[in-house]
Structure formats: structure tokens, C-alpha cells
Design an enzyme around this catalytic site. Structure first.
Site, PDB file in Angstrom:
ATOM      1  N   SER A 124      -5.866   2.283  -4.199  1.00  0.00           N
ATOM      2  CA  SER A 124      -4.642   2.966  -3.784  1.00  0.00           C
ATOM      3  C   SER A 124      -3.589   1.935  -3.389  1.00  0.00           C
ATOM      4  CB  SER A 124      -4.935   3.905  -2.620  1.00  0.00           C
ATOM      5  OG  SER A 124      -5.117   3.167  -1.440  1.00  0.00           O
ATOM      6  N   CYS A 125      -2.365   2.399  -3.276  1.00  0.00           N
ATOM      7  CA  CYS A 125      -1.229   1.576  -2.863  1.00  0.00           C
ATOM      8  C   CYS A 125      -1.568   0.881  -1.554  1.00  0.00           C
ATOM      9  CB  CYS A 125       0.005   2.458  -2.696  1.00  0.00           C
ATOM     10  SG  CYS A 125       1.357   1.710  -1.799  1.00  0.00           S
ATOM     11  N   PRO A 126      -1.249  -0.378  -1.329  1.00  0.00           N
ATOM     12  CA  PRO A 126      -0.498  -1.287  -2.194  1.00  0.00           C
ATOM     13  C   PRO A 126      -1.376  -2.193  -3.048  1.00  0.00           C
ATOM     14  CG  PRO A 126      -0.728  -2.305  -0.059  1.00  0.00           C
ATOM     15  CD  PRO A 126      -1.536  -1.013  -0.026  1.00  0.00           C
ATOM     16  N   MET A 127      -2.669  -1.853  -3.198  1.00  0.00           N
ATOM     17  CA  MET A 127      -3.588  -2.783  -3.839  1.00  0.00           C
ATOM     18  C   MET A 127      -3.247  -3.141  -5.299  1.00  0.00           C
ATOM     19  SD  MET A 127      -5.176  -3.647  -1.315  1.00  0.00           S
ATOM     20  CE  MET A 127      -6.352  -4.769  -2.068  1.00  0.00           C
TER      21      MET A 127
END
Lengths: 132, 190
Positions: free
Chosen positions: B15-18
Site C-alpha cells: 500500500s501507499c507509500p511503498m
């Protein structure tokens, strides 16, 4: 390309607060921005050696714990490591530490202890200042 | 669409920010001109990867949906490219090139973008030789031809036009700005 400079104030110590702070900080740093976070009052929990691993959800919102798992959100520990790898500058508020009787060695490695004036100096030419 | 990337990054399930954090890390090991394929399942990643490319100066080429997986293609920009200095003297505006193509004039178009960019859309009949391979593939071209050199924004084609002129090509014309402003017909590789 002119460098974007991001100044963040983290003044709350819950899990939601930690995600807001560290998601934006790591996203900005990954986009080549210079990022500095000033941790003050409850915000200090986010970089406390023990507390950051077990931050509370807001009262009545405990059921969101499973949502974080389902979304495969990175843990706060992971985000902190990434932030440090991306050279995010972390400042712990000296005055809060004095009031709460906290010592620098109770915090994760790599942080700096600083007063309000140091943060103002850092933030005065920031492209954006975000408060959480 | 069959697109070759120099590196494939698996950011599926993250998921964000990965996805952008991982992209940032992966791209630091790549050379200018190389293309990375970022595989993600985060629906927000398309907008994020575009915005990230905007901020960092790298080039977002496009996204292909493959079932639940979004495959984002990014080309690593060089420092020189970010500076945008145009030096080759003979240039033509992309709209004038369009008139020649529409008028079915027998012209040679050399597209010096990477094969992945070329695959996402190019002028019908254009030859693709990426800037980095121009030196070794120069014999495929005719020195007497009127050669229209194009890329995305006119900077790689400028470098290519200079190189071709040095090598004795007589009629090299750099198309400005490039494919970003091309509104004519496009061919896609299937």
C-alpha cells in the site's frame, strides 16, 4: 530542478497520527524532497524506542486494526527505517523532553534534540509546512 | 503489448507509500535511458507514479493493466536531459512534420526513444533506434536521406541529430518538441 523542502510538525501520538506523518514524510523524501519532522508533546511517542512499536488507535476505533492488516500497510517501525534511509531529519523537542523528564537515549538512534528556534530556522524557507 | 524493461520491480500487495519508496530505491541502481517496470496492485499507484515522475524528473511512459496487476513503465532521465539544451540547427515543428505525413510525402522518420516508449505509440512508418544504440546501428540508415529525428521532447533527438551530422549525414532535421505534441495517427505494437 529546484528542491522541494517539507517541514512537518508531529504533535500527536496515536497510530493514525503516525501514519499521517510517516506516509507523507517517506513519500516526499522518495520524491527527492528534503524532509524534516519536529516531534513535540505526544508526537514524541512516534520516535520513542518502545512506544512507536505499539501506538494506540483512537478510542472506539480499535476495530480499524484489521483494516491496516488487510491493506498490507507497512508497520510504523518499517516506515521509520525507510524515513531514516531516505535521510529524513528528525528533531525531538527539547522543552517537551524536559517537562516529561525524557532523555535522548530513550529515543531511536539518529534523531537530534532541538529547540523551537532550530525548527523555525529549518522551516522558514520550506515549500510547505504540515501539522499533525 | 510486449514491452521490454531493464528491471522489473515487484510492488504487488503493497500500500501507499511503498510502491514509490521501492521505485525510488530501485531506480538509483539504473542508468539513464533504462526502463523500469513497476508491478503494483495499489489502485492509487498510477496517479502516484505519475506525480512522482513529475517531481523527480524521470519520465512516466505509461501503464498496462494485466488482470489485477498494474504495470507502470518509467524511463530514467539523465541530468543533461533535465537541462534541455537544444543545439542542432535544423529543426522543424511537429505540426509541419504532420503535414508531410498527412500529404504522404516519402520521408524517413527516425524515432530515438526506447523500445518501450515506441511500443506505446509512434508515427506510422517510423524506424526505432534508441539514442543509446545509434552508434552501433548507424549503418541501417541512408546518409543521403532527408531524415526527421524525433523523441519525446526534442532533447534526445537533438543529441541524435548532432551525432548523425558528425557522421556525415547530409539532411538531418530535429523535430521539436516531439511526440508529446504529436496529434497525428499513431501505430501501437501488439
Amino acid at each position: 530542478m529546484a528542491t522541494t523542502k517539507v517541514a512537518i510538525i508531529a504533535s500527536n501520538g496515536g497510530l493514525f497520527d503516525a501514519y499521517k506523518v510517516f506516509n507523507l514524510a517517506t513519500a516526499a523524501a522518495a520524491s527527492d524532497a528534503e524532509v524534516g519532522i519536529f516531534f513535540t508533546f505526544e508526537g514524541l511517542n512516534l520516535i520513542h524506542k518502545e512506544s512507536h512499536k505499539n501506538l494506540p488507535l483512537p478510542e472506539g476505533k480499535e476495530h480499524f486494526a484489521s483494516g491496516f492488516k488487510q491493506a498490507n500497510a507497512p508497520s510504523i517501525e518499517e516506515l521509520l527505517t525507510i524515513a531514516q534511509e531516505l535521510d529524513v531529519k528528525m528533531l525531538a523537542c527539547q522543552m517537551t523532553m524536559d517537562v516529561l523528564k525524557l532523555e535522548k537515549d530513550q529515543f531511536i538512534d539518529g534523531i537530534e534534540v532541538a529547540g523551537a528556534a532550530s525548527f523555525i530556522e529549518y522551516a522558514k524557507d520550506a515549500s510547505m509546512t504540515l501539522t499533525f | 503489448m510486449n514491452i521490454t524493461a531493464n528491471e522489473v520491480l515487484d510492488a504487488k500487495g503493497l500500500s501507499c507509500p511503498m510502491p514509490i519508496v521501492k521505485t525510488k530505491k530501485a531506480i538509483s541502481n539504473l542508468k539513464a535511458g533504462e526502463v523500469i517496470e513497476v508491478q503494483a496492485t495499489d489502485q492509487g499507484s498510477t496517479a502516484d507514479i505519475k506525480a512522482w515522475s513529475e517531481s523527480t524528473g524521470h519520465q512516466y511512459i505509461g501503464t498496462v493493466e494485466d488482470g489485477d496487476v498494474l504495470k507502470h513503465y518509467i524511463r530514467v532521465a539523465s541530468e543533461a536531459e533535465k537541462k534541455d539544451e537544444i543545439k542542432h540547427e535544423t529543426v522543424i515543428d511537429v505540426t509541419e512534420l504532420r503535414a508531410k505525413v498527412d500529404g504522404k510525402e516519402a520521408i524517413s522518420i527516425l524515432d530515438v526513444r526506447e523500445p518501450a516508449e515506441f511500443a506505446f505509440g509512434h508515427i506510422p512508418g517510423a524506424t526505432n533506434i534508441p539514442l543509446g544504440e545509434l552508434q552501433t546501428s548507424i549503418d541501417e540508415l541512408n546518409k543521403q536521406d532527408e531524415l526527421y529525428v524525433i523523441c519525446r521532447t526534442g532533447s534526445r533527438s537533438d543529441l541524435a541529430a548532432q551525432k548523425l551530422t558528425e557522421q556525415g549525414f547530409k539532411h538531418v532535421i530535429n523535430v521539436v518538441p516531439g511526440m508529446t505534441e504529436w496529434e497525428g495517427p499513431l501505430n501501437h505494437d501488439n
